[in-house]
Motif scaffolding. Structure first.
Motif, mmCIF file in Angstrom:
data_model
loop_
_atom_site.group_PDB
_atom_site.id
_atom_site.type_symbol
_atom_site.label_atom_id
_atom_site.label_comp_id
_atom_site.label_asym_id
_atom_site.label_seq_id
_atom_site.Cartn_x
_atom_site.Cartn_y
_atom_site.Cartn_z
ATOM 1 N N GLY A 98 9.286 43.599 54.531
ATOM 2 C CA GLY A 98 9.546 42.731 53.393
ATOM 3 C C GLY A 98 10.840 42.971 52.655
ATOM 4 N N LEU A 99 11.611 43.970 53.071
ATOM 5 C CA LEU A 99 12.870 44.275 52.398
ATOM 6 C C LEU A 99 14.039 44.121 53.366
ATOM 7 C CD1 LEU A 99 11.893 47.496 50.381
ATOM 8 C CD2 LEU A 99 12.143 45.162 49.494
ATOM 9 N N ILE A 100 15.217 43.778 52.836
ATOM 10 C CA ILE A 100 16.421 43.664 53.657
ATOM 11 C C ILE A 100 16.920 45.065 53.988
ATOM 12 C CG2 ILE A 100 18.816 42.875 53.734
ATOM 13 C CD1 ILE A 100 18.026 40.586 51.860
ATOM 14 N N THR A 101 16.900 45.406 55.270
ATOM 15 C CA THR A 101 17.370 46.724 55.707
ATOM 16 C C THR A 101 18.743 46.652 56.376
ATOM 17 O OG1 THR A 101 16.171 46.466 57.797
ATOM 18 C CG2 THR A 101 15.041 47.638 56.014
ATOM 19 N N GLY A 102 19.120 45.450 56.791
ATOM 20 C CA GLY A 102 20.431 45.257 57.406
ATOM 21 C C GLY A 102 21.068 43.990 56.877
ATOM 22 N N LEU A 103 22.327 44.081 56.513
ATOM 23 C CA LEU A 103 23.077 42.927 56.003
ATOM 24 C C LEU A 103 24.350 42.855 56.835
ATOM 25 C CD1 LEU A 103 22.720 40.871 53.700
ATOM 26 C CD2 LEU A 103 23.991 42.414 52.212
ATOM 27 N N TYR A 104 24.532 41.747 57.571
ATOM 28 C CA TYR A 104 25.608 41.635 58.547
ATOM 29 C C TYR A 104 26.532 40.479 58.181
ATOM 30 C CZ TYR A 104 21.788 44.118 60.853
ATOM 31 O OH TYR A 104 20.760 44.978 61.138
ATOM 32 N N ALA A 105 27.776 40.788 57.893
ATOM 33 C CA ALA A 105 28.731 39.766 57.462
ATOM 34 C C ALA A 105 29.830 39.623 58.506
ATOM 35 C CB ALA A 105 29.341 40.149 56.113
ATOM 36 N N VAL A 106 29.808 38.514 59.243
ATOM 37 C CA VAL A 106 30.821 38.245 60.268
ATOM 38 C C VAL A 106 31.937 37.420 59.638
ATOM 39 C CG1 VAL A 106 31.293 37.283 62.545
ATOM 40 C CG2 VAL A 106 29.043 38.263 62.047
ATOM 41 N N ARG A 107 33.163 37.986 59.599
ATOM 42 C CA ARG A 107 34.293 37.301 58.987
ATOM 43 C C ARG A 107 35.437 37.065 59.967
ATOM 44 N NH1 ARG A 107 37.097 38.893 54.280
ATOM 45 N NH2 ARG A 107 37.185 36.633 53.992
ATOM 46 N N ASN A 108 35.401 37.733 61.095
ATOM 47 C CA ASN A 108 36.469 37.583 62.087
ATOM 48 C C ASN A 108 36.585 36.105 62.483
ATOM 49 O OD1 ASN A 108 38.170 37.596 64.290
ATOM 50 N ND2 ASN A 108 37.186 39.306 65.321
ATOM 51 N N PRO A 109 37.706 35.448 62.179
ATOM 52 C CA PRO A 109 37.844 34.006 62.462
ATOM 53 C C PRO A 109 37.591 33.647 63.926
ATOM 54 C CG PRO A 109 39.641 34.766 61.067
ATOM 55 C CD PRO A 109 38.916 35.994 61.532
ATOM 56 N N GLU A 110 37.919 34.559 64.844
ATOM 57 C CA GLU A 110 37.715 34.280 66.266
ATOM 58 C C GLU A 110 36.239 34.151 66.623
ATOM 59 O OE1 GLU A 110 39.674 37.109 68.706
ATOM 60 O OE2 GLU A 110 41.698 36.512 68.098
ATOM 61 N N LYS A 111 35.366 34.662 65.754
ATOM 62 C CA LYS A 111 33.934 34.637 66.040
ATOM 63 C C LYS A 111 33.194 33.523 65.302
ATOM 64 C CE LYS A 111 33.419 39.561 67.125
ATOM 65 N NZ LYS A 111 32.622 40.781 66.877
ATOM 66 N N LEU A 112 33.907 32.693 64.576
ATOM 67 C CA LEU A 112 33.234 31.703 63.737
ATOM 68 C C LEU A 112 33.278 30.275 64.283
ATOM 69 C CD1 LEU A 112 34.328 32.972 60.197
ATOM 70 C CD2 LEU A 112 32.197 33.431 61.425
ATOM 71 N N SER A 113 33.928 30.061 65.409
ATOM 72 C CA SER A 113 34.074 28.691 65.915
ATOM 73 C C SER A 113 32.737 28.082 66.325
ATOM 74 C CB SER A 113 35.042 28.660 67.099
ATOM 75 O OG SER A 113 34.533 29.426 68.176
ATOM 76 N N ARG A 114 31.804 28.890 66.796
ATOM 77 C CA ARG A 114 30.511 28.384 67.263
ATOM 78 C C ARG A 114 29.576 27.992 66.114
ATOM 79 N NH1 ARG A 114 28.829 27.528 72.814
ATOM 80 N NH2 ARG A 114 30.586 28.302 74.000
ATOM 81 N N VAL A 115 29.983 28.279 64.892
ATOM 82 C CA VAL A 115 29.130 27.969 63.746
ATOM 83 C C VAL A 115 29.360 26.539 63.271
ATOM 84 C CG1 VAL A 115 28.416 28.790 61.460
ATOM 85 C CG2 VAL A 115 29.225 30.410 63.144
ATOM 86 N N GLU A 116 30.411 25.910 63.737
ATOM 87 C CA GLU A 116 30.713 24.535 63.349
ATOM 88 C C GLU A 116 29.981 23.511 64.206
ATOM 89 O OE1 GLU A 116 32.078 23.676 60.732
ATOM 90 O OE2 GLU A 116 33.634 25.058 60.106
ATOM 91 N N ARG A 117 29.489 23.943 65.364
ATOM 92 C CA ARG A 117 28.770 23.005 66.234
ATOM 93 C C ARG A 117 27.580 23.732 66.861
ATOM 94 N NH1 ARG A 117 32.910 25.168 69.054
ATOM 95 N NH2 ARG A 117 32.621 25.674 71.269
ATOM 96 N N GLU A 118 26.539 22.992 67.087
ATOM 97 C CA GLU A 118 25.308 23.582 67.576
ATOM 98 C C GLU A 118 25.425 24.044 69.024
ATOM 99 O OE1 GLU A 118 21.184 21.481 68.212
ATOM 100 O OE2 GLU A 118 21.521 21.756 66.047
ATOM 101 N N THR A 119 24.906 25.216 69.299
ATOM 102 C CA THR A 119 24.880 25.750 70.647
ATOM 103 C C THR A 119 23.441 25.781 71.143
ATOM 104 O OG1 THR A 119 26.828 27.157 70.278
ATOM 105 C CG2 THR A 119 25.362 27.787 72.072
ATOM 106 N N THR A 120 23.228 25.296 72.343
ATOM 107 C CA THR A 120 21.880 25.252 72.906
ATOM 108 C C THR A 120 21.592 26.564 73.648
ATOM 109 O OG1 THR A 120 21.987 22.860 73.185
ATOM 110 C CG2 THR A 120 20.293 24.030 74.436
ATOM 111 N N VAL A 121 20.518 27.217 73.263
ATOM 112 C CA VAL A 121 20.045 28.394 74.003
ATOM 113 C C VAL A 121 18.655 28.059 74.521
ATOM 114 C CG1 VAL A 121 21.417 30.074 72.734
ATOM 115 C CG2 VAL A 121 19.160 29.475 71.875
ATOM 116 N N SER A 122 18.327 28.582 75.696
ATOM 117 C CA SER A 122 17.027 28.231 76.284
ATOM 118 C C SER A 122 16.588 29.310 77.260
ATOM 119 C CB SER A 122 17.112 26.884 77.001
ATOM 120 O OG SER A 122 17.939 26.979 78.151
ATOM 121 N N ARG A 123 15.304 29.222 77.639
ATOM 122 C CA ARG A 123 14.760 30.147 78.632
ATOM 123 C C ARG A 123 14.325 29.374 79.869
ATOM 124 N NH1 ARG A 123 10.362 34.193 76.698
ATOM 125 N NH2 ARG A 123 9.355 32.460 75.639
#
Length: 297
Positions: free
Chosen positions: A272-297
């Protein structure tokens, strides 16, 4: 239609039919969408030269190919991480809400679980992902990682024990994560440190990934009394532009500055408590957040 055209059409049809699955396998092994796409490209180039008439199960064959390529890429990625400036975090993906309905898939692509995967050896990671997430047989996995079935069973047991000891506790629900993030959002935006302290575990760990391109903490920050003011400051920096989004199969926060995504904030919750807080700021890693990516099994 020429024989070559027919062969290429058949190869394309088989690859496209399983592309989302192949991307998900590669991404879970690498934690990097950019590298996963490179692995898919390398796999495609090898796939078009395969005698498809001799392939009985295209899905299994392609998964084996992707696994082998990803294992080679993992070694290169490992060297890059050694020289990475500050903490390295997985590349976040904007995922569709229905991913959350597949609890095992959502769990396996979560930021918290991908960080657990980082503590495995490359072969352990491949075996765990293929067996526990994608339910491949030990015979298929043995071919993919070039080990005997007996060795793969031992590796799988070792990897399961390792992951079980490190994965988030308590079967955290989507609603629980969303509620914690909303409380975090309210407390951070108002600068109410006391409210923040009530949802942060005493030993909470903050990791910031700027990749040397933007400002970020260069080492983990540990402890609620240190993380709370940092989190409040991060929210104020975004001038209140925090919004909930579905990232890696779970709720997360997007921080926008001047309309552009500046930071993705994901959390790990235990008891029930936040034990990890992860902040991704590297611009090279943020392009996939602008459009949906399909993941599947």
């Amino acid at each position: 239609m020429s024989e070559y055209t027919e062969r290429m059409d058949s190869a394309t049809e088989g690859f496209v039919a399983h592309r989302n699955l192949l991307f998900t396998v590669a991404y879970e092994m690498l934690g990097s969408a950019a590298d996963a796409e490179d692995v898919l490209q390398e796999t495609w180039l090898k796939w078009v030269s395969v005698d498809l008439d001799a392939v009985q199960d295209k899905r299994a064959y392609l998964v084996r190919m992707v696994t082998r390529q990803a294992l080679m890429r993992l070694r290169t990625l490992g060297r890059r991480k050694e020289s990475y400036l500050g903490p390295w975090l997985p590349e976040p993906l904007l995922t569709s809400p229905d991913v959350a309905e597949d609890i095992e898939l959502a769990d396996s692509v979560s930021m918290a679980m991908l960080l657990v995967f980082e503590t495995l050896t490359p072969t352990e990671r491949a075996v765990f992902v293929l067996r526990e997430v994608f339910a491949l047989g030990y015979d298929e996995i043995a071919e993919a990682v070039d080990k005997s079935q007996a060795a793969v069973r031992q590796i799988a047991h070792r990897a399961r024990s390792h992951v079980a000891a490190r994965r988030p506790r308590g079967g955290v629900s989507q609603a629980e994560i969303r509620n914690a993030l909303e409380a975090f959002q309210r407390a951070a935006q108002t600068g109410d440190l006391q409210s923040l302290l009530t949802i942060l575990a005493p030993d909470v760990v903050f990791l910031g990934d700027g990749g040397g391109a933007v400002q970020a903490a260069l080492s983990p920050i540990v402890g609620a009394s240190h993380v709370a003011p940092l989190a409040a400051g991060l929210a104020r920096y975004g001038a209140g532009a925090l919004q909930l989004a579905q990232i890696n199969g779970h709720p997360a926060l997007l921080l926008r500055v001047d309309g552009e995504i500046d930071t993705v904030i994901a959390v790990r919750i235990d008891d029930g408590l936040i034990t990890g807080l992860y902040a991704v700021r590297n611009p090279e890693k943020l392009s996939r957040v602008e459009r949906e990516t399909t993941v599947s099994r």
